[in-house]
Design a protein around this motif. Sequence first.
Motif, PDB file in Angstrom:
ATOM      1  N   GLU A  87      -3.370  10.009   8.306  1.00 23.61           N
ATOM      2  CA  GLU A  87      -2.893  11.326   7.998  1.00 23.61           C
ATOM      3  C   GLU A  87      -3.382  12.470   8.482  1.00 23.61           C
ATOM      4  OE1 GLU A  87       0.043  11.837   6.020  1.00 23.61           O
ATOM      5  OE2 GLU A  87       0.456   9.907   5.069  1.00 23.61           O
ATOM      6  N   ASP A  88      -4.532  12.568   8.130  1.00 25.66           N
ATOM      7  CA  ASP A  88      -5.482  13.744   8.593  1.00 25.66           C
ATOM      8  C   ASP A  88      -5.388  13.897  10.271  1.00 25.66           C
ATOM      9  OD1 ASP A  88      -6.020  13.987   6.117  1.00 25.66           O
ATOM     10  OD2 ASP A  88      -8.125  13.069   6.159  1.00 25.66           O
ATOM     11  N   SER A  89      -5.402  12.984  10.901  1.00 33.44           N
ATOM     12  CA  SER A  89      -5.491  12.938  12.389  1.00 33.44           C
ATOM     13  C   SER A  89      -4.383  13.165  13.184  1.00 33.44           C
ATOM     14  CB  SER A  89      -6.582  11.870  12.813  1.00 33.44           C
ATOM     15  OG  SER A  89      -7.619  11.745  12.337  1.00 33.44           O
ATOM     16  N   GLY A  90      -3.064  12.896  12.403  1.00 37.91           N
ATOM     17  CA  GLY A  90      -1.909  12.776  13.108  1.00 37.91           C
ATOM     18  C   GLY A  90      -1.717  11.591  13.824  1.00 37.91           C
ATOM     19  N   ILE A  91      -2.343  10.422  13.484  1.00 41.34           N
ATOM     20  CA  ILE A  91      -2.133   9.015  14.245  1.00 41.34           C
ATOM     21  C   ILE A  91      -0.892   8.417  13.526  1.00 41.34           C
ATOM     22  CG2 ILE A  91      -2.718   6.601  14.691  1.00 41.34           C
ATOM     23  CD1 ILE A  91      -5.790   7.896  14.085  1.00 41.34           C
TER      24      ILE A  91
ATOM     25  N   LEU B 156       0.878   5.705  13.947  1.00 40.21           N
ATOM     26  CA  LEU B 156       1.261   4.150  13.514  1.00 40.21           C
ATOM     27  C   LEU B 156      -0.067   3.441  12.917  1.00 40.21           C
ATOM     28  CD1 LEU B 156       3.149   2.934  16.573  1.00 40.21           C
ATOM     29  CD2 LEU B 156       4.127   3.559  14.241  1.00 40.21           C
ATOM     30  N   VAL B 157       0.010   2.483  12.033  1.00 39.01           N
ATOM     31  CA  VAL B 157      -1.137   1.896  11.606  1.00 39.01           C
ATOM     32  C   VAL B 157      -0.630   0.259  11.944  1.00 39.01           C
ATOM     33  CG1 VAL B 157      -2.839   1.249   9.924  1.00 39.01           C
ATOM     34  CG2 VAL B 157      -1.473   3.482   9.736  1.00 39.01           C
ATOM     35  N   ALA B 158      -1.716  -0.390  12.645  1.00 38.79           N
ATOM     36  CA  ALA B 158      -1.498  -1.984  12.577  1.00 38.79           C
ATOM     37  C   ALA B 158      -2.384  -2.409  11.689  1.00 38.79           C
ATOM     38  CB  ALA B 158      -2.095  -2.426  13.916  1.00 38.79           C
ATOM     39  N   ILE B 159      -1.918  -3.170  10.705  1.00 36.59           N
ATOM     40  CA  ILE B 159      -2.478  -3.690   9.329  1.00 36.59           C
ATOM     41  C   ILE B 159      -2.619  -5.268   9.627  1.00 36.59           C
ATOM     42  CG2 ILE B 159      -2.657  -3.810   7.022  1.00 36.59           C
ATOM     43  CD1 ILE B 159      -0.941  -1.445   6.986  1.00 36.59           C
TER      44      ILE B 159
ATOM     45  N   VAL C 169       1.702  -8.815  12.926  1.00 35.43           N
ATOM     46  CA  VAL C 169       0.729  -7.669  12.375  1.00 35.43           C
ATOM     47  C   VAL C 169       1.681  -6.843  11.527  1.00 35.43           C
ATOM     48  CG1 VAL C 169      -0.475  -5.434  13.228  1.00 35.43           C
ATOM     49  CG2 VAL C 169      -0.707  -7.808  14.400  1.00 35.43           C
ATOM     50  N   LYS C 170       1.308  -6.288  10.604  1.00 37.20           N
ATOM     51  CA  LYS C 170       2.173  -5.266   9.906  1.00 37.20           C
ATOM     52  C   LYS C 170       2.081  -4.133  10.503  1.00 37.20           C
ATOM     53  CE  LYS C 170       2.108  -6.285   5.579  1.00 37.20           C
ATOM     54  NZ  LYS C 170       3.656  -6.708   5.428  1.00 37.20           N
ATOM     55  N   LEU C 171       3.023  -3.337  11.163  1.00 36.87           N
ATOM     56  CA  LEU C 171       3.124  -2.070  11.741  1.00 36.87           C
ATOM     57  C   LEU C 171       3.519  -0.951  10.752  1.00 36.87           C
ATOM     58  CD1 LEU C 171       2.232  -0.828  14.355  1.00 36.87           C
ATOM     59  CD2 LEU C 171       4.449  -1.043  15.222  1.00 36.87           C
ATOM     60  N   ARG C 172       2.907  -0.173  10.300  1.00 41.75           N
ATOM     61  CA  ARG C 172       3.181   0.826   9.371  1.00 41.75           C
ATOM     62  C   ARG C 172       3.368   2.391  10.087  1.00 41.75           C
ATOM     63  NH1 ARG C 172       2.039   1.850   3.579  1.00 41.75           N
ATOM     64  NH2 ARG C 172       1.757   4.094   3.328  1.00 41.75           N
ATOM     65  N   THR C 173       4.720   2.799   9.901  1.00 45.61           N
ATOM     66  CA  THR C 173       4.922   4.233  10.568  1.00 45.61           C
ATOM     67  C   THR C 173       4.248   5.350   9.219  1.00 45.61           C
ATOM     68  OG1 THR C 173       6.831   3.620  11.373  1.00 45.61           O
ATOM     69  CG2 THR C 173       6.493   6.040  11.118  1.00 45.61           C
ATOM     70  N   VAL C 174       3.369   5.936   9.606  1.00 47.01           N
ATOM     71  CA  VAL C 174       2.526   6.956   8.849  1.00 47.01           C
ATOM     72  C   VAL C 174       3.450   7.757   7.991  1.00 47.01           C
ATOM     73  CG1 VAL C 174       0.698   8.594   8.618  1.00 47.01           C
ATOM     74  CG2 VAL C 174       0.487   6.382  10.083  1.00 47.01           C
TER      75      VAL C 174
ATOM     76  N   SER D 195       6.721   7.976   7.377  1.00 40.83           N
ATOM     77  CA  SER D 195       7.626   7.613   6.494  1.00 40.83           C
ATOM     78  C   SER D 195       7.136   6.157   5.566  1.00 40.83           C
ATOM     79  CB  SER D 195       8.967   6.785   7.331  1.00 40.83           C
ATOM     80  OG  SER D 195       8.336   5.800   8.136  1.00 40.83           O
ATOM     81  N   ARG D 196       6.145   5.851   5.998  1.00 39.90           N
ATOM     82  CA  ARG D 196       5.396   4.722   5.365  1.00 39.90           C
ATOM     83  C   ARG D 196       6.188   3.591   5.413  1.00 39.90           C
ATOM     84  NH1 ARG D 196       3.199   7.869  -0.181  1.00 39.90           N
ATOM     85  NH2 ARG D 196       2.080   9.564   0.822  1.00 39.90           N
ATOM     86  N   GLU D 197       7.237   3.033   6.030  1.00 39.40           N
ATOM     87  CA  GLU D 197       7.826   1.951   6.474  1.00 39.40           C
ATOM     88  C   GLU D 197       7.050   1.147   7.260  1.00 39.40           C
ATOM     89  OE1 GLU D 197      11.308   0.304   9.510  1.00 39.40           O
ATOM     90  OE2 GLU D 197      10.879   2.629   9.566  1.00 39.40           O
ATOM     91  N   GLU D 198       7.152  -0.136   6.702  1.00 40.14           N
ATOM     92  CA  GLU D 198       6.438  -1.260   7.315  1.00 40.14           C
ATOM     93  C   GLU D 198       7.307  -2.391   7.715  1.00 40.14           C
ATOM     94  OE1 GLU D 198       2.260  -0.487   4.407  1.00 40.14           O
ATOM     95  OE2 GLU D 198       3.541  -2.299   4.391  1.00 40.14           O
ATOM     96  N   ILE D 199       6.907  -2.900   8.946  1.00 40.24           N
ATOM     97  CA  ILE D 199       7.663  -4.015   9.508  1.00 40.24           C
ATOM     98  C   ILE D 199       6.452  -5.171  10.035  1.00 40.24           C
ATOM     99  CG2 ILE D 199       9.728  -2.994   9.851  1.00 40.24           C
ATOM    100  CD1 ILE D 199       9.015  -2.960  13.144  1.00 40.24           C
TER     101      ILE D 199
END
Length: 485
Positions: free
Chosen positions: A436-440, A442-445, A456-461, A463-467
């Motif tokens: 959030e702070d860095s503007g990244i 996507l998150v690969a969880i 891999v759970k891919l999260r859009t920062v 919108s918080r949508e995860e697939i």
Amino acid sequence: MIDEEVAKLLELKVQLGGDEGRHQFTLKTAKGTRDYNPKQMAIREKVFNTIISCFKRHGAENIDTPVFELKETLTGKYGEDSKYDLTVSFKPTVLDPTPSQVPFARYLAMNKVTNIKRYHIAKVYRRDNPAMTRGRYREFYQCDFDIAGQYDPMIPDAECLKIVHEILSELELGDFRIKVNDRRILDGMFAVCGVPDDKFRTICSTVDKLDKVSWEDVRSEMVKEKGLSEEAADQIGQYVSLQGGMDLAERLLQDAKMSQSKQACAGLTDMKQLFSYLQLFQVTDKVVFDLSLARGLDYYTGVIYEAILTQTGPVPVAAAQNGAGEKAEEGVSVGSVAGGGRYDGLVGMFDPKGRKVPCVGVSIGIERVFSIMEQKAEASAEKVRTTETQVMVASAQKNLLEERLRLTAELWNAGIKAEVMYKKNPKLLSQLQHCEDSGIPLVAILGEQELKDGVVKLRTVHSREEIDVSRDKLVEEIKRRTSDV
């Protein structure tokens, strides 16, 4: 070398003893210089990319020349209005800059280059007293575009103006105007107004101040300090108040006085041709033929131009601090951001046989542009990204450091810009907050279940949508989602 310097500093500290009772040293940058934080550097990189992209779009090649030149190369090539000595000096330790066309002209003459379209962006230095609140530093960037070669009149000149128009439009700095004139028109005007030949350059230098001071002040300097007759000064005043386009050039060609000067008529004929090309380039909405424009350096031989930012309404404090002027037709001038012109005789000064290579070019006032862009960023709520990271590799449980590092390496190897937190067991919330702070985007969880399932759970920062994404499809999915990053 750095280790040796550090060792010397530590040795000196031991010799001097402790800090007790001694004056504390204040850490600061050298006079006329400054540091740039990541946010400021991100803005600068964006500006550079925009400008370089424009230069390349117009077919320019990149060259580099030394930051300083030999004294004999520079002596005697400039007008009386040079605001600082342009010869190189090693005392004090800062070097002096040269007008950017001079190293280019020396390069052409030395390498026997007769045609080139080039750009050059580099740091240069000046010795005079800085005015940092106006974006005037001892260390600064010059950003230049030049076309050298024997071509039909006004075609390269028109392209230079088109480039200025494109850059200022793409950077969205605000409303702007590009003022154009011609040294031949100026010299012809001075001649028909009764200015003695030996006063042309000094009077030109005074007229060049019209964007900063009133006509009354300019007239007073010409008459009282430069010794010009009041009659000649008043005749000049009638001409330098004129602005227009092709219509003005046509009108001046019929002017009883101006038509007496062959030099002025040649310049006016070329000015008409220039505006016809500018119409084809669709930039005449921002270009104005302004007889008060008189760029000072002696090597200009034809068309000269300068771009200024304007705005309607009062000048904001920040703009005023950056050297705001007062003269503008459509709004308030906030300062010059580009300038240049034709200099057909400069290369011949450096060529042993005096061979001339016609040149025309433009310099972007990059430090002023940086300053304006920084002010806009500060005033805007929009966050400036300082990295280009596409995805953060995170874990939802403990003891998954090895898996995170393994996945990060896979992404790096595939050309993905990825980060991983430097902790064995970071909290998921901390990892998400970093994004959030860095503007990244996507998150690969990774979690134990994801590892078992080969996903891999891919999260859009935002919108918080995860697939869930198959491991072998992850790179493709990240590239698809971040194609505009």
